[in-house]
Scaffold this active site. Structure first.
Site, PDB file in Angstrom:
ATOM      1  N   LYS A 171      -1.708  -4.400  14.454  1.00 60.04           N
ATOM      2  CA  LYS A 171      -0.756  -5.510  14.567  1.00 60.04           C
ATOM      3  C   LYS A 171      -1.493  -6.779  14.986  1.00 60.04           C
ATOM      4  O   LYS A 171      -2.636  -6.755  15.428  1.00 60.04           O
ATOM      5  CB  LYS A 171       0.337  -5.213  15.596  1.00 60.04           C
ATOM      6  CG  LYS A 171       1.069  -3.890  15.395  1.00 60.04           C
ATOM      7  CD  LYS A 171       1.889  -3.849  14.114  1.00 60.04           C
ATOM      8  CE  LYS A 171       2.532  -2.472  13.921  1.00 60.04           C
ATOM      9  NZ  LYS A 171       3.216  -2.364  12.610  1.00 60.04           N
ATOM     10  N   SER A 181       2.523  -2.544   6.961  1.00 60.97           N
ATOM     11  CA  SER A 181       3.052  -3.495   7.941  1.00 60.97           C
ATOM     12  C   SER A 181       2.218  -4.752   8.100  1.00 60.97           C
ATOM     13  O   SER A 181       2.685  -5.729   8.687  1.00 60.97           O
ATOM     14  CB  SER A 181       3.204  -2.819   9.306  1.00 60.97           C
ATOM     15  OG  SER A 181       1.948  -2.561   9.905  1.00 60.97           O
TER      16      SER A 181
END
Length: 210
Positions: free
Chosen positions: A85, A40
């Site tokens: 993230k 990701s």
């Protein structure tokens, strides 16, 4: 004999125990290392990459952080815990997206840390070519505390992965609480990819640069 035992404890056992305690304290409160899991954060972080986590850094827009997703993502898979993230919005910010551009407080942010494919594919396929926190937070898949906001709530952050088409991030589950963040990701000096290293370690300094 007793004197020898005492001397042995002083010379060997005590230093080892002290070093262990110090190392444990550093890992718990100052700095540790983790491995990235998943794709990701590509192209800047790779699956299984070894990175540092600073536990004393302040969190700014553009920073990449590790957080305990068990308290943030209602649909987290069994056995998973930490997500990695990038912070896009902090408390009080508005965040919106239109035609591959991300806006924070009405300003286009610098997304040179990813290519045009990462900026558009996942975002547009899932949410259309335009969205805002208001439209995202109307999603009932978000936790109740995060729904129906037009700005990032105080004490929380809005995060996204760099590889938008595969990232399960704030667009899907809402805001993350500061208390659940373990620390800021730091790519270590031995990583030879200077571009990726700068995109992780230094992008907070260029968040609004165009």
């Amino acid at each position: 004999m007793i004197k020898q035992i005492v001397q042995f404890l002083k010379d060997w056992v005590l230093p080892i125990v002290t070093a262990f305690i110090i190392a444990s304290l550093i890992r718990s409160f100052v700095f540790t290392f983790v491995r990235v899991s998943g794709d990701s954060m590509q192209p800047n972080l790779q699956d299984r990459e070894f990175v540092g986590v600073s536990k004393v850094s302040k969190f700014k827009r553009g920073d990449v952080v590790v957080f305990d997703a068990r308290h943030e993502d209602p649909r987290i898979r069994n056995g998973e815990k930490d997500y990695v993230k990038r912070i896009i919005g902090v408390g009080g910010d508005t965040v919106s997206y239109k035609n591959s551009d991300l806006y924070v407080n009405g300003k286009v942010i610098n997304q040179n840390f990813i290519g045009i494919n990462e900026r558009t594919q996942g975002t547009e396929m899932s949410f259309g070519s335009e969205w805002s926190l208001k439209t995202l937070s109307a999603n009932r898949a978000w936790q109740a505390k995060d729904r129906n906001h037009t700005t990032v709530p105080k004490g929380t952050y809005f995060v996204m992965g760099d590889h938008r088409s595969v990232s399960n991030d704030g667009r899907y589950f809402g805001f993350i609480d500061k208390s659940n963040i373990s620390g800021k990701v730091v790519v270590p000096f031995w990583n030879t990819n200077k571009t990726a290293k700068a995109n992780i370690n230094q992008h907070n300094k260029h968040f609004f640069d165009k």
